[in-house]
Design a protein around this motif. Structure first.
Motif, PDB file in Angstrom:
ATOM      1  N   LYS A   1      16.522  39.718  50.603  1.00  0.00           N
ATOM      2  CA  LYS A   1      15.302  39.036  50.150  1.00  0.00           C
ATOM      3  C   LYS A   1      15.674  38.070  49.019  1.00  0.00           C
ATOM      4  O   LYS A   1      16.241  37.032  49.261  1.00  0.00           O
ATOM      5  N   ARG A   2      15.368  38.446  47.775  1.00  0.00           N
ATOM      6  CA  ARG A   2      15.718  37.576  46.647  1.00  0.00           C
ATOM      7  C   ARG A   2      17.231  37.616  46.414  1.00  0.00           C
ATOM      8  O   ARG A   2      17.881  38.635  46.619  1.00  0.00           O
TER       9      ARG A   2
ATOM     10  N   ASN B   1      14.569  33.053  47.141  1.00  0.00           N
ATOM     11  CA  ASN B   1      14.297  33.930  48.280  1.00  0.00           C
ATOM     12  C   ASN B   1      15.095  33.437  49.485  1.00  0.00           C
ATOM     13  O   ASN B   1      14.835  32.362  50.012  1.00  0.00           O
TER      14      ASN B   1
ATOM     15  N   THR C   1      17.718  45.912  47.456  1.00  0.00           N
ATOM     16  CA  THR C   1      16.442  46.411  47.972  1.00  0.00           C
ATOM     17  C   THR C   1      16.672  47.821  48.528  1.00  0.00           C
ATOM     18  O   THR C   1      17.822  48.265  48.670  1.00  0.00           O
ATOM     19  N   ARG C   2      15.588  48.513  48.867  1.00  0.00           N
ATOM     20  CA  ARG C   2      15.741  49.849  49.456  1.00  0.00           C
ATOM     21  C   ARG C   2      16.511  49.770  50.772  1.00  0.00           C
ATOM     22  O   ARG C   2      17.306  50.655  51.089  1.00  0.00           O
TER      23      ARG C   2
END
Length: 693
Positions: A171-172, A181, A207-208
């Motif tokens: 993502k970012r 992004n 991220t997760r």
């Protein structure tokens, strides 16, 4: 009430003389765009051609002279002040970029600076401390103000994009000292930037999904005092980078301390207003200590309650332990002695309704098939199901996460409330009964409320008023926000019902609100109508509501309270007279015209033995408005409205821990998180029940 409070604000001086900026119609080297909403009469006079143009921007090199540029003296008010603010933000960005730091924007578009952590906590990622800088003018003082906030930590993976196989997980992303992004690079306007990237120097934020892909365990939540950590971080940041001679040449900060909260801005709601009433008129302030002792205010209406389990075949052994705890208690002292004793209801296990499934990845077909064969005596019995989920809310696969929602909907259509438990967490916690009893308290509380009981109510209920709460939740996969509304008919806070709709459905919103206003006005004469809203309410949203009130002949003031459900991390305050820094519960501070910080927590005195398990919630931000001209003639109205918010924060029945956000915002948000994922509509019989807790 302590009067020695400080903001996280540094004040600075107005310019000694008005600055002169240079403007051009056309973009020039090193110029910056000035949007038309910032064009003052001075600019329009200097560029008369702008009065009949479709141009969106002109350009400035600020204080640097440029060929063909027109010099304009910038005044410190109105539109010129917006341009001056843009100039200062430009100065701030350059100051930190020149030091080599990552500089980006936070979610409200203020400057955010990332400082790398000195210690490495994991070989696969680098941690950064995030600080935001917000400029404002004479909001809490007579001077320009720099709000310094700590936005937590960012984790940047040490693996570049060039080495990541599945870039859909990204993502970012960080490139040099810029954050962007990665998924939005397909935008035609960003093609030049995209083509300039060196993928071996582009690093994604963790991220997760990425953490799962690289087997990086999730960090345990930090339960320590957030105020101490927050204040220590901003104080260190300010001392190192803001309270220096170098920085003061850019932003002339005066003094070396954060701004004291002026006494005239400070007030407090009487703690008695937050007092709760349990059974037999017992009263108190701490549900965690009192619910088991005093017992709930009102039992569920149906005296015949049965519960059963829905579980995977392999979960049966652990369920026996859970069942033993629920029926007999944990056996650790007398703190949790079982569901019946804790919440004062009679409940029976319904063995004949147990559902077990074999396919952990897709249990719905098996659950549906067994549910269809079961008979439920809904005329005489109220049922509750414990669903033991093999997935948690952070499970990477979306379909796995949605299994819980499907189970909840299936049972809700049968008139059965559900309590979901994460199996993996549960099996770890069952071996520690001393700690697990706190979870059992919350489970028992939520079950009692879902079954229609009232664990507690407000003890102080001075007026009968219509309070309408509207909260929302944004579904990222749909890019659509859903709104749900919860209604309470009087200040005791007892829940009466809800509905939900998509954000752009203004007619449904107004119709739902007007319906509740009509129902209420038929029962009780009210002095005012109050709406707690998750954002600023637009004129387009307010107009049909006022028209509906007029048709009903209800000529009373309408008040709208925009309640920021996110913890206020741009402006906070801290108590210098208390070692743990959190201001007392009920403290509120004016931070603008009808704008306030309100502290909802469990600190009612100066006792240094504050129960840390109650948490250290940050304040919420509230702005109060009304479409009625005379709405604020009563000097006490602001205190009444803030007291109402404070009281409704005491009525959360999913956890015994004190909340900072009122249920008028919290409950609707919970509905809006779940209901849009249902296959069908919420059944009418469920719209006045708290099944979503």
């Amino acid at each position: 009430m302590s009067k020695n409070l400080s903001f996280n604000i540094l004040s600075f001086n107005w310019p000694k003389k008005q600055p002169i900026f240079y403007f051009t119609i056309q973009e020039t080297l090193n110029s910056h765009p000035i949007h038309k909403y910032k064009w003052s009469s001075k600019i329009l006079n200097a560029f008369p051609e702008l009065n009949n143009t479709e141009l969106e921007h002109i350009y400035t090199t600020y204080t640097t002279k440029t060929k063909g540029g027109i010099a304009i003296e910038i005044e410190m008010y109105k539109k010129d002040l917006l341009i001056y603010k843009q100039f200062l933000k430009h100065q701030l960005r350059n100051y930190f970029k020149e030091k080599g730091f990552i500089v980006t924007k936070n979610f409200i578009r203020d400057i955010q600076v990332w400082l790398p952590a000195k210690k490495t906590t994991h070989p696969l990622f680098q941690q950064y401390y995030k600080f935001s800088l917000k400029l404002q003018f004479a909001q809490v003082s007579e001077h320009p103000e720099l709000v310094v906030s700590f936005d937590g930590l960012a984790k940047v993976l040490n693996i570049p994009i060039s080495d990541i196989e599945d870039t859909t997980l990204v993502k970012r992303t960080v490139y040099k000292n810029t954050v962007f992004n990665y998924q939005k690079l397909k935008d035609p306007n960003k093609q030049d930037f995209y083509n300039s990237l060196e993928f071996n120097k582009v690093f994604p934020l963790l991220t997760r999904a990425l953490a799962s892909a690289y087997n990086i365990p999730e960090s345990a939540p930090n339960r320590n005092n957030k105020y101490c950590k927050y204040v220590n971080n901003i104080a260190s940041f300010a001392k190192t980078y803001l309270l220096t001679e170098e920085f003061k040449k850019i932003i002339p900060v005066y003094g070396n301390n954060f701004l004291k909260v002026p006494i005239k801005l400070l007030n407090r709601i009487n703690a008695k207003k937050g007092e709760l009433e349990y059974a037999n008129k017992n009263k108190g302030l701490f549900p965690k200590k009192e619910l088991g002792k005093f017992k709930p205010y009102r039992r569920p209406e149906n005296p015949n309650i049965k519960f059963f389990f829905i579980l995977h075949k392999s979960h049966q052994e652990k369920i026996r332990t859970l069942y033993s705890y629920l029926t007999k208690g944990t056996g650790v002292g007398t703190y949790y002695q079982g569901l019946e004793k804790y919440i004062n209801i009679k409940v029976k296990l319904s063995n004949e309704h147990f559902i077990t499934y074999k396919n952990a990845s897709n249990p719905i077909p098996e659950i549906c098939a067994q549910l269809e064969k079961l008979d439920f005596n809904h005329d005489n019995v109220r049922y509750a199901a414990f669903y033991i989920s093999p997935f948690n809310k952070f499970t990477p696969n979306k379909e796995d996460r949605l299994v819980y929602v499907k189970v909840k909907e299936l049972l809700l259509n049968e008139g059965i409330v559900t309590q979901a438990l994460d199996y993996n967490k549960m099996q770890n916690d069952l071996s520690k009964p001393k700690n697990y009893q706190y979870t059992l308290h919350n489970i028992s509380l939520a079950i009692h409320a879902k079954l229609g009981g009232v664990p507690w109510k407000l003890a102080v209920t001075e007026k009968k008023e219509l309070v309408i709460g509207l909260g929302a939740f944004m579904f990222q996969e749909e890019k659509r926000r859903y709104i749900a509304s919860a209604f309470s008919f009087q200040n005791n806070g007892l829940f009466r019902g809800f509905d939900y709709f998509s954000e752009n459905n203004n007619n449904a919103l107004a119709g739902s609100i007007c319906k509740k206003i009509r129902e209420f006005s038929n029962q009780v004469k009210t002095e005012k109508v109050v709406i707690h809203f998750y954002k600023d309410m637009s004129e387009k949203e307010i107009k049909p509501i006022k028209e509906g009130m007029q048709k009903l002949g209800l000529n009373v003031p309408l008040y709208i309270l925009n309640i920021n459900k996110t913890e206020a991390q741009d402006i906070i305050a801290f108590d210098n007279d208390w070692q743990e820094l959190m201001p007392k519960s009920g403290t509120f501070i004016r931070i603008g015209n009808n704008k306030f910080l309100l502290f909802n927590n469990a600190r009612y005195n100066n006792d240094n033995k504050y129960p840390a398990a109650e948490g250290y919630p940050f304040p919420i931000k509230i702005s109060i408005s009304s479409p009625d001209k005379d709405a604020f003639e009563d000097a006490n109205i602001t205190l009444e409205l803030l007291t109402q918010v404070y009281q409704f924060s005491r009525l959360y029945w999913k956890s015994l821990r004190q909340q900072n956000v009122p249920i008028t915002i919290k409950y609707p948000e919970m509905v809006a998180q779940i209901a849009p994922r249902f296959q069908g509509n919420i059944p009418d019989h469920a719209k006045d029940k708290l099944w979503f807790l």
